[in-house]
Design an enzyme around this catalytic site. Structure first.
Site, PDB file in Angstrom:
ATOM      1  CE1 TYR A 254      61.319  13.932 -10.638  1.00 16.30           C
ATOM      2  CE2 TYR A 254      62.098  13.070  -8.544  1.00 16.30           C
ATOM      3  CZ  TYR A 254      61.128  13.717  -9.284  1.00 16.30           C
ATOM      4  OH  TYR A 254      59.972  14.146  -8.672  1.00 16.30           O
TER       5      TYR A 254
ATOM      6  CB  THR B 143      50.518  11.706  -9.320  1.00 16.61           C
ATOM      7  OG1 THR B 143      51.913  11.436  -9.514  1.00 16.61           O
ATOM      8  CG2 THR B 143      50.337  12.616  -8.123  1.00 16.61           C
TER       9      THR B 143
ATOM     10  CG  ASN C  35      53.025  20.642 -10.425  1.00 14.64           C
ATOM     11  OD1 ASN C  35      53.268  19.899  -9.481  1.00 14.64           O
ATOM     12  ND2 ASN C  35      52.343  20.235 -11.499  1.00 14.64           N
TER      13      ASN C  35
ATOM     14  NE  ARG D 229      54.822  17.800 -22.084  1.00 17.52           N
ATOM     15  CZ  ARG D 229      55.605  16.778 -21.764  1.00 17.52           C
ATOM     16  NH1 ARG D 229      56.768  16.629 -22.368  1.00 17.52           N
ATOM     17  NH2 ARG D 229      55.236  15.900 -20.850  1.00 17.52           N
TER      18      ARG D 229
END
Ligand code: NAP
Length: 261
Positions: free
Chosen positions: A158, A193, A93, A40
């Site tokens: 999630y 990450t 991903n 995005r």
């Protein structure tokens, strides 16, 4: 110099501008693919594209699109196809994670998590399907999570979305087993990450713990007591994309230091 086992194959990596997606993009580029990175935020995509072109002299195209929006996905994939030709590899991903007690989860958070972590896999896989079926060794690799094969407290949307991702992987693997297309999921444990940085910061705020103590809340799940490196996930994804991996389909490959044996 890598052996370029995927030379000229067009690989689309959603969420390819950062974290695990950028690592997968880099590992695939080292095998000679032409890349399209989808996300995005154009600045994030462009920054990664510039780095990949400089490091690996690879062809990188970027598409700014929300993978939860079917029209945007169709337009982005059509434009990617015009740039680099038919899609031979799809790396699903892109994903988000939010946390909180189940009782407090809003309908909006539930829907947004499902839209990005699950609906988008439907949109992207269907949009790329004609190309993938025409390819000599079409590949779908979905970055799910250990949360796709076990439960964790405080991340119910999630966990539910990632279980769905694995369900879709298994369904497509069976449905297309008589074609050269393989469909697999990678399930990383907690990986170093931005998603984990945010989770650590949230734990610190909620509990008053130090960054180290907060990180230990996540590494405790991994028997090796460490965060996974994005490159470890990338290497597993790349292996699944190789033509020689044609018998591996419908699998959930855990990259998680022995969590969930
Ligand atoms: P990350 O750096 O935050 O990467 C997520 C990527 O997805 C970003 O590049 C983001 O870019 C993109 N994205 C999010 N929503 C999107 C949307 N609606 N449309 C298009 N792109 C979107 O985190 P990460 O850890 O690398 O996560 C990558 C995947 O690994 C996710 O599916 C995650 O669930 C999974 N995973 C992560 C861990 C972990 O511990 N880190 C463990 C298991 C699984 P924009 O925001 O610019 O769109």
């Amino acid at each position: 110099m890598a052996s370029l086992r995927l030379k000229g194959v067009h690989a689309v990596v959603t969420g390819g501008g950062s974290g695990i997606g950028a690592a997968i993009a880099s590992a695939l580029a080292a095998e000679g693919v032409r890349l399209t990175l989808v996300g995005r935020t154009s600045q994030t995509l462009e920054k990664t594209a510039v780095e990949l072109r400089a490091e690996l002299a690879c062809e990188v195209h970027t598409e700014t699109a929300d993978v939860a929006d079917r029209q945007a996905v169709d337009a982005a994939f059509a434009s990617a196809r015009a740039e680099h030709g038919p899609i031979g590899i799809l790396i699903n991903n892109a994903g988000i994670a939010s946390s909180g007690p189940f009782a407090d989860i809003s309908t909006e958070t539930w829907r947004q998590t499902m839209a990005i972590n699950l609906d988008a896999l439907f949109h992207c896989s269907q949009a790329a399907l004609p190309d993938l079926l025409a390819a000599p060794a079409g590949r779908i690799v979905t970055v799910a999570s250990t949360a796709g094969v076990r439960g964790y407290a405080y991340i119910a949307p999630y966990v539910a979305s990632k279980h769905g991702a694995i369900g879709l992987t298994r369904a497509l693997a069976i449905e297309y087993a008589r074609t050269p297309l393989t469909v697999n999921a990678i399930c990383p444990g907690f990986t170093d990450t931005g998603i984990v940085e945010t989770a650590v910061a949230k734990i610190q705020t909620a509990t008053g713990r130090s960054a180290e103590q907060a990180a230990a809340e996540l590494t405790r799940f991994n028997p090796q007591k460490r965060l996974i490196e994005p490159v470890e996930v990338a290497d597993a994804a790349t292996w699944l994309c190789l033509p020689a991996s044609r018998s591996i389909t419908g699998q959930t490959i855990l990259v998680a230091g022995g969590e969930v044996m």
